[in-house]
Design a protein around this motif. Structure first.
Motif, PDB file in Angstrom:
ATOM      1  N   TYR A   1       9.848   8.119  12.414  1.00  0.00           N
ATOM      2  CA  TYR A   1       9.803   8.792  11.119  1.00  0.00           C
ATOM      3  C   TYR A   1       9.404   7.919   9.941  1.00  0.00           C
TER       4      TYR A   1
ATOM      5  N   THR B   1       3.401  15.792   7.854  1.00  0.00           N
ATOM      6  CA  THR B   1       4.203  14.570   7.785  1.00  0.00           C
ATOM      7  C   THR B   1       4.240  13.811   9.106  1.00  0.00           C
ATOM      8  N   GLU B   2       3.337  14.163  10.010  1.00  0.00           N
ATOM      9  CA  GLU B   2       3.225  13.435  11.274  1.00  0.00           C
ATOM     10  C   GLU B   2       1.880  12.719  11.315  1.00  0.00           C
ATOM     11  N   PRO B   3       1.919  11.384  11.374  1.00  0.00           N
ATOM     12  CA  PRO B   3       0.659  10.641  11.437  1.00  0.00           C
ATOM     13  C   PRO B   3      -0.030  10.799  12.786  1.00  0.00           C
TER      14      PRO B   3
ATOM     15  N   TRP C   1      -3.366  12.043   8.976  1.00  0.00           N
ATOM     16  CA  TRP C   1      -2.276  12.951   9.321  1.00  0.00           C
ATOM     17  C   TRP C   1      -2.748  13.969  10.347  1.00  0.00           C
TER      18      TRP C   1
ATOM     19  N   VAL D   1      -2.099   5.421  12.151  1.00  0.00           N
ATOM     20  CA  VAL D   1      -1.649   4.577  11.037  1.00  0.00           C
ATOM     21  C   VAL D   1      -2.358   3.234  11.158  1.00  0.00           C
TER      22      VAL D   1
ATOM     23  N   ILE E   1      -3.370   6.317   6.498  1.00  0.00           N
ATOM     24  CA  ILE E   1      -2.814   7.227   7.502  1.00  0.00           C
ATOM     25  C   ILE E   1      -3.722   8.444   7.615  1.00  0.00           C
TER      26      ILE E   1
ATOM     27  N   TRP F   1       7.528   8.955   6.576  1.00  0.00           N
ATOM     28  CA  TRP F   1       6.236   9.652   6.561  1.00  0.00           C
ATOM     29  C   TRP F   1       6.255  10.728   5.473  1.00  0.00           C
TER      30      TRP F   1
ATOM     31  N   ARG G   1       3.558  10.905   2.446  1.00  0.00           N
ATOM     32  CA  ARG G   1       2.694  12.079   2.250  1.00  0.00           C
ATOM     33  C   ARG G   1       2.894  12.679   0.865  1.00  0.00           C
TER      34      ARG G   1
END
Length: 146
Positions: free
Chosen positions: A110, A29-31, A48, A34, A46, A127, A131
């Protein structure tokens, strides 16, 4: 249906609720990158941190708006995020320009927010939300299995 704090749901809804409450790994859940293709009008992509790639077109994103108003409207109509509203039967359908963001803004570390050309501005796309609603072939197949 509910009775004194007890809510009875169908099996498919229970699975969906379990899936929504399941924690995703932090890197999922962390790009890493983007890209909002605003000029081209094609959508958002995105990459990830866990190596996965997701892409959404602007129509899907607008129809998936996670704000409370849009969410409640979708639930009442039985639509999933990204699924368009049913068009009313009319003799001549009215032209609607395709959804496009007028402004795109980060929301802390976030989420991302879009100000849409139809005037809607209240959706915050976390995010985690994005996802969980990845439209790639791999994720779509997982959703079909669950």
């Amino acid at each position: 249906m509910s009775h004194e704090g007890i809510r009875i749901v169908h099996e498919d809804e229970a699975r969906r609720i379990d899936e929504q409450n399941r924690s995703l790994p932090q890197q999922a859940t962390e790009p890493a990158k983007v890209r909002v293709n605003k000029t081209e009008g094609t959508g958002m992509e995105i990459d990830w941190k866990d190596g996965h790639h997701s892409a959404w077109n602007f129509t899907w994103l607008r129809n998936a708006c996670p704000c409370a108003t849009c969410h409640e409207e979708r639930e009442q109509e039985g639509r999933r995020p990204g699924e368009p509203k049913k068009k009313p039967a009319a003799a001549l359908p009215m032209y609607e320009p395709p959804p496009r963001p007028v402004l795109v803004s980060p929301v802390g570390r976030y989420a991302i927010s879009f100000h849409w050309n139809d005037g809607h501005t209240s959706g915050i796309y976390s995010w985690d939300f994005l996802r969980r609603h990845c439209n790639c072939d791999v994720c779509s197949k997982k959703e079909l299995k669950s």
